[in-house]
Write a protein that holds these residues in place. Structure first.
Motif, short mmCIF file in Angstrom:
data_model
loop_
_atom_site.label_atom_id
_atom_site.label_comp_id
_atom_site.label_asym_id
_atom_site.label_seq_id
_atom_site.Cartn_x
_atom_site.Cartn_y
_atom_site.Cartn_z
N GLU A 37 0.82 -1.21 0.00
CA GLU A 37 0.00 0.00 0.00
C GLU A 37 0.86 1.26 0.00
OE1 GLU A 37 -2.76 -0.22 3.22
OE2 GLU A 37 -3.88 -1.90 2.35
N GLU A 38 2.03 1.19 0.60
CA GLU A 38 2.93 2.34 0.64
C GLU A 38 3.89 2.35 -0.55
OE1 GLU A 38 4.83 2.17 4.43
OE2 GLU A 38 2.93 2.32 5.54
N ARG A 39 3.70 1.41 -1.48
CA ARG A 39 4.50 1.32 -2.70
C ARG A 39 5.98 1.10 -2.44
NH1 ARG A 39 1.97 5.56 -7.14
NH2 ARG A 39 -0.19 4.87 -6.97
N ARG A 40 6.28 0.44 -1.34
CA ARG A 40 7.66 0.07 -1.06
C ARG A 40 8.00 -1.28 -1.69
NH1 ARG A 40 8.03 -1.19 3.82
NH2 ARG A 40 5.96 -0.70 4.67
N ALA A 41 6.97 -2.01 -2.09
CA ALA A 41 7.16 -3.31 -2.72
C ALA A 41 5.89 -3.66 -3.48
CB ALA A 41 7.46 -4.39 -1.68
N GLU A 42 5.98 -4.65 -4.37
CA GLU A 42 4.80 -5.14 -5.08
C GLU A 42 4.69 -6.64 -4.84
OE1 GLU A 42 4.40 -4.17 -9.15
OE2 GLU A 42 3.85 -2.08 -8.72
N PRO A 43 3.46 -7.15 -4.77
CA PRO A 43 3.29 -8.59 -4.55
C PRO A 43 3.77 -9.41 -5.73
CG PRO A 43 1.19 -7.53 -5.03
CD PRO A 43 2.18 -6.43 -4.85
N LYS A 44 4.11 -10.66 -5.47
CA LYS A 44 4.50 -11.57 -6.53
C LYS A 44 3.29 -11.81 -7.44
CE LYS A 44 7.98 -13.98 -3.76
NZ LYS A 44 8.40 -15.28 -3.17
N ILE A 45 3.55 -12.23 -8.66
CA ILE A 45 2.48 -12.40 -9.63
C ILE A 45 1.45 -13.42 -9.16
CG2 ILE A 45 3.77 -14.14 -10.92
CD1 ILE A 45 1.25 -11.52 -12.29
N GLU A 46 1.91 -14.48 -8.46
CA GLU A 46 0.95 -15.48 -7.98
C GLU A 46 0.00 -14.89 -6.94
OE1 GLU A 46 5.00 -16.75 -6.15
OE2 GLU A 46 4.24 -15.88 -8.02
N VAL A 47 0.51 -13.95 -6.13
CA VAL A 47 -0.35 -13.28 -5.15
C VAL A 47 -1.35 -12.37 -5.86
CG1 VAL A 47 -0.40 -11.63 -3.23
CG2 VAL A 47 1.37 -13.41 -3.32
N MET A 48 -0.89 -11.64 -6.86
CA MET A 48 -1.79 -10.79 -7.63
C MET A 48 -2.93 -11.60 -8.23
SD MET A 48 0.84 -8.28 -9.66
CE MET A 48 2.20 -7.45 -8.84
N LEU A 49 -2.59 -12.78 -8.77
CA LEU A 49 -3.60 -13.64 -9.39
C LEU A 49 -4.60 -14.13 -8.34
CD1 LEU A 49 -1.31 -15.69 -11.81
CD2 LEU A 49 -3.03 -13.98 -12.45
N GLN A 50 -4.11 -14.45 -7.15
CA GLN A 50 -5.00 -14.90 -6.08
C GLN A 50 -5.97 -13.79 -5.67
OE1 GLN A 50 -2.29 -16.12 -2.99
NE2 GLN A 50 -2.17 -18.23 -3.73
N VAL A 51 -5.45 -12.57 -5.56
CA VAL A 51 -6.30 -11.43 -5.17
C VAL A 51 -7.35 -11.17 -6.25
CG1 VAL A 51 -6.33 -8.94 -4.73
CG2 VAL A 51 -4.51 -10.35 -3.75
N ALA A 52 -6.93 -11.18 -7.50
CA ALA A 52 -7.86 -10.93 -8.60
C ALA A 52 -8.96 -11.99 -8.65
CB ALA A 52 -7.09 -10.92 -9.93
N LYS A 53 -8.59 -13.25 -8.45
CA LYS A 53 -9.56 -14.34 -8.48
C LYS A 53 -10.51 -14.25 -7.29
CE LYS A 53 -9.99 -19.39 -8.66
NZ LYS A 53 -9.27 -20.68 -8.71
N TYR A 54 -9.97 -13.97 -6.11
CA TYR A 54 -10.79 -13.94 -4.89
C TYR A 54 -11.86 -12.86 -4.98
CZ TYR A 54 -11.97 -13.89 0.08
OH TYR A 54 -12.66 -13.95 1.27
N PHE A 55 -11.51 -11.69 -5.52
CA PHE A 55 -12.46 -10.58 -5.58
C PHE A 55 -13.14 -10.44 -6.94
CE2 PHE A 55 -9.57 -9.27 -2.12
CZ PHE A 55 -10.51 -9.06 -1.12
#
Length: 219
Positions: A37-55
């Motif tokens: 959220e503070e843009r100090r890092a970005e999630p791994k692609i697998e995490v992004m995919l999990q978030v997109a699928k969940y919501f």
């Protein structure tokens, strides 16, 4: 620039999730969410995919677009959210009060015109209000609506007072609550419990709303 951090923060806000609760959904730590959220890092692609699928959000939009409340609540496929596209006058603009509105409520209600809006095809000149049901709003016994369900209310006018008996409603005054209407002679009250009741008068009329419908996501 990726919007993933902004969108994770927006998702948490709309869904009423703490950083820890969000992290728990995807096997992360609160520190991970904070850094995204503070843009100090970005999630791994697998995490992004999990978030997109969940919501149920397309991965490209999660990464590249600043999501709106309508999109997060999965209204976007049905209800236009961009007022510039609404020129026919056939859709009602409905102010939306989410859980954060009530989480930080201090008794000084903000103008409904300043709230995000949902658009619905309602053939009515009456005013409507959309509210995300949450534990921050007191409700009576028998109020069988789940957390995060979106409830739609029609503003009470004199010509529909006779229809209120035993219907659920919302009072939006100094102490907002859901209640059940009670008609006793010429007195109309919205009752929360044995200790809390608001009586309908000309002065308080703008704060009274009658339950009109609901939006419930089917998983």
């Amino acid at each position: 620039m990726s919007q993933i951090g902004n969108n994770i923060k927006k998702l948490r806000s709309v869904k009423g999730l703490s950083q820890q609760a969000f992290a728990d959904l995807f096997g992360l730590t609160r520190g991970n969410i904070s850094s995204y959220e503070e843009r100090r890092a970005e999630p791994k692609i697998e995490v992004m995919l999990q978030v997109a699928k969940y919501f149920s959000i397309p991965i490209a939009e999660l990464l590249e677009k600043q999501l709106t409340v309508n999109e997060i609540l999965n209204f976007e496929d049905y209800f236009p959210s961009d007022p510039l596209t609404i020129e026919t006058g056939t859709l009602a603009k409905i102010p939306f009060l989410d859980r954060d509105y009530f989480r930080h409520y201090d008794g000084s209600a903000a103008s409904l015109d300043s709230r995000p809006s949902i658009y619905l095809p309602l053939d009515s000149n009456n005013k409507f209000l959309a509210i995300e049901n949450s534990s921050f709003i007191p409700h009576p016994v028998g109020f069988a609506f789940e957390e995060h369900m979106i409830l739609f209310f029609e503003q009470v006018r004199v010509d529909i007072l006779h229809t209120l008996g035993d219907h659920f409603g919302y009072f939006g005054g100094d102490t907002p609550f859901f209640g059940r209407y009670d008609l006793a002679g010429k007195e109309i009250g919205l009752v929360l419990n044995d200790w809390k009741k608001e009586v309908y008068t000309a002065e308080t009329a703008p704060h009274f709303w009658k339950l009109f419908g609901k939006f419930e996501r089917v998983m």
